[in-house]
Scaffold this motif. Structure first.
Motif, PDB file in Angstrom:
ATOM      1  N   UNK A  12       0.846  -1.195   0.000  1.00 44.07           N
ATOM      2  CA  UNK A  12       0.000   0.000   0.000  1.00 44.07           C
ATOM      3  C   UNK A  12       0.882   1.246   0.000  1.00 44.07           C
ATOM      4  N   UNK A  13       0.405   2.303  -0.629  1.00 42.36           N
ATOM      5  CA  UNK A  13       1.208   3.522  -0.696  1.00 42.36           C
ATOM      6  C   UNK A  13       0.302   4.744  -0.850  1.00 42.36           C
ATOM      7  N   UNK A  14       0.875   5.913  -0.638  1.00 45.56           N
ATOM      8  CA  UNK A  14       0.235   7.191  -0.906  1.00 45.56           C
ATOM      9  C   UNK A  14       1.078   7.946  -1.928  1.00 45.56           C
ATOM     10  N   UNK A  15       0.424   8.704  -2.782  1.00 44.61           N
ATOM     11  CA  UNK A  15       1.100   9.474  -3.815  1.00 44.61           C
ATOM     12  C   UNK A  15       0.348  10.789  -3.947  1.00 44.61           C
ATOM     13  N   UNK A  16       0.936  11.866  -3.423  1.00 43.00           N
ATOM     14  CA  UNK A  16       0.240  13.149  -3.373  1.00 43.00           C
ATOM     15  C   UNK A  16       1.167  14.276  -3.820  1.00 43.00           C
ATOM     16  N   UNK A  17       0.577  15.342  -4.334  1.00 40.91           N
ATOM     17  CA  UNK A  17       1.336  16.526  -4.698  1.00 40.91           C
ATOM     18  C   UNK A  17       1.937  16.441  -6.088  1.00 40.91           C
ATOM     19  N   UNK A  18       2.576  17.536  -6.481  1.00 38.70           N
ATOM     20  CA  UNK A  18       3.206  17.634  -7.789  1.00 38.70           C
ATOM     21  C   UNK A  18       4.595  18.217  -7.632  1.00 38.70           C
ATOM     22  N   UNK A  19       5.456  17.876  -8.579  1.00 41.61           N
ATOM     23  CA  UNK A  19       6.823  18.377  -8.540  1.00 41.61           C
ATOM     24  C   UNK A  19       7.819  17.240  -8.491  1.00 41.61           C
ATOM     25  N   UNK A  20       9.053  17.559  -8.118  1.00 46.89           N
ATOM     26  CA  UNK A  20      10.083  16.531  -8.008  1.00 46.89           C
ATOM     27  C   UNK A  20       9.680  15.512  -6.955  1.00 46.89           C
ATOM     28  N   UNK A  21       9.824  14.213  -7.244  1.00 49.51           N
ATOM     29  CA  UNK A  21       9.363  13.194  -6.298  1.00 49.51           C
ATOM     30  C   UNK A  21      10.330  12.963  -5.147  1.00 49.51           C
ATOM     31  N   UNK A  22       9.758  12.744  -3.979  1.00 51.34           N
ATOM     32  CA  UNK A  22      10.517  12.265  -2.833  1.00 51.34           C
ATOM     33  C   UNK A  22       9.775  11.066  -2.266  1.00 51.34           C
ATOM     34  N   UNK A  23      10.510  10.002  -1.978  1.00 51.47           N
ATOM     35  CA  UNK A  23       9.926   8.769  -1.465  1.00 51.47           C
ATOM     36  C   UNK A  23      10.277   8.639   0.008  1.00 51.47           C
ATOM     37  N   UNK A  24       9.274   8.342   0.823  1.00 49.11           N
ATOM     38  CA  UNK A  24       9.425   8.262   2.271  1.00 49.11           C
ATOM     39  C   UNK A  24       9.251   6.814   2.730  1.00 49.11           C
ATOM     40  N   UNK A  25      10.192   6.356   3.575  1.00 52.69           N
ATOM     41  CA  UNK A  25      10.195   4.968   4.048  1.00 52.69           C
ATOM     42  C   UNK A  25      10.184   4.982   5.572  1.00 52.69           C
ATOM     43  N   UNK A  48       6.354  22.665  -0.187  1.00 54.15           N
ATOM     44  CA  UNK A  48       7.634  23.023  -0.808  1.00 54.15           C
ATOM     45  C   UNK A  48       7.675  22.651  -2.288  1.00 54.15           C
ATOM     46  N   UNK A  49       6.538  22.221  -2.835  1.00 60.57           N
ATOM     47  CA  UNK A  49       6.461  21.919  -4.258  1.00 60.57           C
ATOM     48  C   UNK A  49       6.940  20.547  -4.646  1.00 60.57           C
ATOM     49  N   UNK A  50       6.779  19.585  -3.737  1.00 62.58           N
ATOM     50  CA  UNK A  50       7.248  18.233  -4.007  1.00 62.58           C
ATOM     51  C   UNK A  50       6.087  17.260  -4.204  1.00 62.58           C
ATOM     52  N   UNK A  51       6.325  16.264  -5.029  1.00 63.71           N
ATOM     53  CA  UNK A  51       5.452  15.095  -5.119  1.00 63.71           C
ATOM     54  C   UNK A  51       5.912  14.126  -4.041  1.00 63.71           C
ATOM     55  N   UNK A  52       4.995  13.725  -3.148  1.00 60.32           N
ATOM     56  CA  UNK A  52       5.363  12.947  -1.967  1.00 60.32           C
ATOM     57  C   UNK A  52       4.757  11.548  -2.068  1.00 60.32           C
ATOM     58  N   UNK A  53       5.620  10.552  -1.990  1.00 59.37           N
ATOM     59  CA  UNK A  53       5.207   9.150  -2.105  1.00 59.37           C
ATOM     60  C   UNK A  53       5.696   8.414  -0.872  1.00 59.37           C
ATOM     61  N   UNK A  54       4.815   7.690  -0.224  1.00 56.95           N
ATOM     62  CA  UNK A  54       5.201   6.911   0.954  1.00 56.95           C
ATOM     63  C   UNK A  54       4.520   5.553   0.887  1.00 56.95           C
ATOM     64  N   UNK A  55       5.254   4.525   1.249  1.00 59.74           N
ATOM     65  CA  UNK A  55       4.708   3.180   1.236  1.00 59.74           C
ATOM     66  C   UNK A  55       4.618   2.623   2.652  1.00 59.74           C
TER      67      UNK A  55
END
Length: 250
Positions: A12-25, A48-55
């Motif tokens: 399962x994951x979340x994917x929110x926002x737009x911009x350069x991606x950052x992945x959170x673990x 801060x203008x980032x695409x934020x992805x966390x699993x």
């Protein structure tokens, strides 16, 4: 809640926002929501203008629960992150992990440097290469009949946290037994990805940040004043330092 399958493991994951991606673990016994959403990291990074992805790591949150310790080798959990990036069509990203998540992040940077633009190792210092950090006795705490039966202080803290988050304690016991891999000094020294090592000054779990930074060719430390391992993750100094670090790579 979006999910994808990595082999037979549903993640399962979340994917929110737009911009350069950052992945959170996230860290052991936590989840994407507890570690990153409830501490306002999603809000901070999106602002801060980032695409934020966390699993949710395997065995945690809403991802698949596995009960064989071998399924939690750090390299396998790093491969879940690689598979998520492929699933989302992301070829390169900044990656931030906390505690166990930082260990996964380091293994990802070691094995797939082309995927990591920069990495943030939160709550993990020299215990990446010596001492591991969290003891295997935490598994015994997870398997104890009740919280009252746990006498070890660190085990008690993690068992109470797991009970609070309604985690699958059997899966967590398997995870702590299977995910405590160290790196050699040579391996750490080969990680050339720009690295920020962020640790609370009262953290007794992570090990020395400066000793880890000294082994890495492109790393620096960020002390988080007066914070221990459990509460540093939401600290404003941590967030400000990460934003400054990320802004260095346009």
């Amino acid at each position: 809640m979006p999910t994808f399958s990595h082999g037979s493991v549903e993640i399962a994951y979340l994917d929110e926002g737009q911009g350069d991606p950052i992945i959170l673990i996230h860290g052991f016994a936590s989840s994407k929501d507890v570690n990153w959403a409830q501490t306002s990291w999603f809000t901070t990074l999106k602002s801060a203008g980032r695409r934020v992805i966390a699993l949710d790591n395997r065995g945690h949150g809403q991802s698949a629960k596995l009960y064989d310790p071998a399924e939690y080798h750090t390299a396998k959990m790093a491969s879940d992150v690689r598979a998520l990036m492929a699933h989302l069509g992301i070829g390169r990203a900044d990656v931030m992990g906390y505690s166990m998540g930082a260990r996964i992040t380091a293994f990802l940077a070691l094995e797939s440097p082309e995927l990591t633009r920069s990495i943030v190792l939160g709550g993990l210092g020299i215990h990446l290469v010596e001492g591991v950090g969290l003891p295997e006795s935490i598994a015994d705490a997870m398997e104890a009949p009740s919280l009252a039966d746990v006498t070890d202080a660190q085990g008690y803290a993690f068992r109470a946290f797991a009970d609070k988050t309604k985690s699958d304690r059997r899966a967590l016991a398997a995870c702590i037994r299977g995910s405590r891999q160290e790196m050699t000094r040579e391996q750490v020294g080969s990680i050339k990805t720009p690295t920020l090592v962020a640790i609370g000054t009262r953290d007794l779990v992570a090990g020395s940040p400066d000793r880890l930074v000294a082994l890495m060719p492109n790393a620096r430390s960020l002390p988080i004043p007066d914070r221990d391992h459990m509460i540093a993750v939401g600290d404003k100094v941590y967030k400000a330092g990460v934003l400054e670090f990320l802004a260095e790579r346009p």
